[in-house]
Design a protein around this motif. Structure first.
Motif, PDB file in Angstrom:
ATOM      1  N   TYR A 109      68.888 -25.240 -46.768  1.00 50.94           N
ATOM      2  CA  TYR A 109      69.963 -25.981 -46.233  1.00 50.94           C
ATOM      3  C   TYR A 109      71.211 -26.012 -45.963  1.00 50.94           C
ATOM      4  N   PRO A 110      70.648 -26.273 -43.962  1.00 52.80           N
ATOM      5  CA  PRO A 110      71.419 -25.907 -42.855  1.00 52.80           C
ATOM      6  C   PRO A 110      73.081 -25.633 -43.463  1.00 52.80           C
ATOM      7  N   GLN A 111      73.448 -27.396 -43.895  1.00 53.73           N
ATOM      8  CA  GLN A 111      74.310 -28.190 -44.012  1.00 53.73           C
ATOM      9  C   GLN A 111      75.145 -26.404 -44.924  1.00 53.73           C
ATOM     10  N   TYR A 112      74.856 -26.204 -45.551  1.00 48.69           N
ATOM     11  CA  TYR A 112      75.636 -25.191 -45.962  1.00 48.69           C
ATOM     12  C   TYR A 112      76.347 -23.514 -45.213  1.00 48.69           C
ATOM     13  N   GLU A 113      75.656 -24.512 -44.352  1.00 50.66           N
ATOM     14  CA  GLU A 113      76.341 -23.000 -43.611  1.00 50.66           C
ATOM     15  C   GLU A 113      77.682 -22.863 -43.590  1.00 50.66           C
ATOM     16  N   ARG A 114      78.162 -24.462 -43.043  1.00 53.74           N
ATOM     17  CA  ARG A 114      79.325 -25.144 -42.414  1.00 53.74           C
ATOM     18  C   ARG A 114      80.567 -24.844 -43.914  1.00 53.74           C
ATOM     19  N   MET A 115      79.914 -24.159 -45.141  1.00 59.41           N
ATOM     20  CA  MET A 115      80.776 -24.507 -46.246  1.00 59.41           C
ATOM     21  C   MET A 115      81.000 -23.246 -46.954  1.00 59.41           C
ATOM     22  N   ALA A 116      82.641 -23.205 -47.236  1.00 59.76           N
ATOM     23  CA  ALA A 116      82.855 -22.312 -47.763  1.00 59.76           C
ATOM     24  C   ALA A 116      82.385 -22.031 -49.741  1.00 59.76           C
ATOM     25  N   LEU A 117      80.820 -21.914 -50.159  1.00 59.99           N
ATOM     26  CA  LEU A 117      80.501 -21.421 -50.915  1.00 59.99           C
ATOM     27  C   LEU A 117      80.634 -20.453 -51.963  1.00 59.99           C
ATOM     28  N   GLU A 118      81.307 -19.711 -51.163  1.00 59.95           N
ATOM     29  CA  GLU A 118      82.012 -18.439 -52.126  1.00 59.95           C
ATOM     30  C   GLU A 118      83.663 -18.623 -52.874  1.00 59.95           C
ATOM     31  N   THR A 119      83.604 -19.695 -52.922  1.00 56.41           N
ATOM     32  CA  THR A 119      85.202 -19.617 -53.272  1.00 56.41           C
ATOM     33  C   THR A 119      84.857 -21.057 -54.368  1.00 56.41           C
ATOM     34  N   ARG A 120      83.488 -21.652 -54.444  1.00 56.53           N
ATOM     35  CA  ARG A 120      83.195 -22.804 -55.855  1.00 56.53           C
ATOM     36  C   ARG A 120      82.444 -22.115 -56.433  1.00 56.53           C
ATOM     37  N   PRO A 121      81.944 -22.842 -57.377  1.00 57.17           N
ATOM     38  CA  PRO A 121      81.008 -22.486 -58.149  1.00 57.17           C
ATOM     39  C   PRO A 121      80.217 -22.823 -57.925  1.00 57.17           C
ATOM     40  N   LEU A 122      79.068 -21.738 -58.362  1.00 54.56           N
ATOM     41  CA  LEU A 122      77.693 -22.627 -58.469  1.00 54.56           C
ATOM     42  C   LEU A 122      77.072 -22.668 -60.273  1.00 54.56           C
ATOM     43  N   ILE A 123      75.723 -23.051 -60.584  1.00 48.63           N
ATOM     44  CA  ILE A 123      75.326 -23.235 -61.640  1.00 48.63           C
ATOM     45  C   ILE A 123      73.703 -22.171 -61.683  1.00 48.63           C
ATOM     46  N   CYS A 124      73.556 -21.436 -62.492  1.00 54.28           N
ATOM     47  CA  CYS A 124      72.336 -21.346 -62.794  1.00 54.28           C
ATOM     48  C   CYS A 124      71.501 -21.915 -63.686  1.00 54.28           C
ATOM     49  N   VAL A 125      71.047 -22.172 -63.820  1.00 56.75           N
ATOM     50  CA  VAL A 125      69.529 -22.887 -65.108  1.00 56.75           C
ATOM     51  C   VAL A 125      68.656 -21.813 -64.887  1.00 56.75           C
TER      52      VAL A 125
END
Length: 138
Positions: A109-125
């Protein structure tokens, strides 16, 4: 755990649906973007507008780690229908603690390149079981 046919079908999907339930078993289903990385499905809590800081899916996972993901293909020609259902256990991980998962999500998802995902939670299934049905060649 996914067969090669199931894995290819899942990889062609752009969106899955994540089902969670709270401690009382009340269901909650939302569409999600995902990536398969190191034997687990990863889902970002991205920067799109959300209703509040603590999402229902995250609260549910805190109360009940059992989740399901459904990947499906619909067509008016019902001979082309297909789905893969993954049941598993979910946990939340800080985005900064999972650089490989973030790289996998950003490559899908190239849209994620511009987002600071490092500061947000991820869900791992982590999958416990996988079932498929129908035409998985689409």
């Amino acid at each position: 755990m996914l067969s090669s046919e199931q894995a290819a079908f899942v990889e062609r999907r752009r969106v899955a649906h994540l089902a969670t339930a709270d401690a009382d078993g009340s269901p909650h289903v939302v569409p999600v973007c995902f990536a398969w990385h190191e034997g687990a499905f990863w889902i970002a809590i991205d920067e799109k507008p959300k209703r509040g800081p603590q999402l229902k899916r995250l609260r549910n996972i805190e109360e009940n780690e059992r989740v399901a993901l459904i990947f499906d293909h619909y067509a008016d020609d019902w001979s082309q229908l297909g789905w893969v259902l993954v049941r598993g256990r979910a946990r939340t991980v800080g985005g900064g603690d999972a650089p490989g998962a973030l790289a996998a999500l950003r490559s899908r998802y190239p849209q994620y390149e511009r987002m600071a995902l490092e500061t947000r939670p991820l869900i791992c299934v982590a999958p416990d079981s996988v079932r498929g049905w129908g035409d998985l060649s689409r």
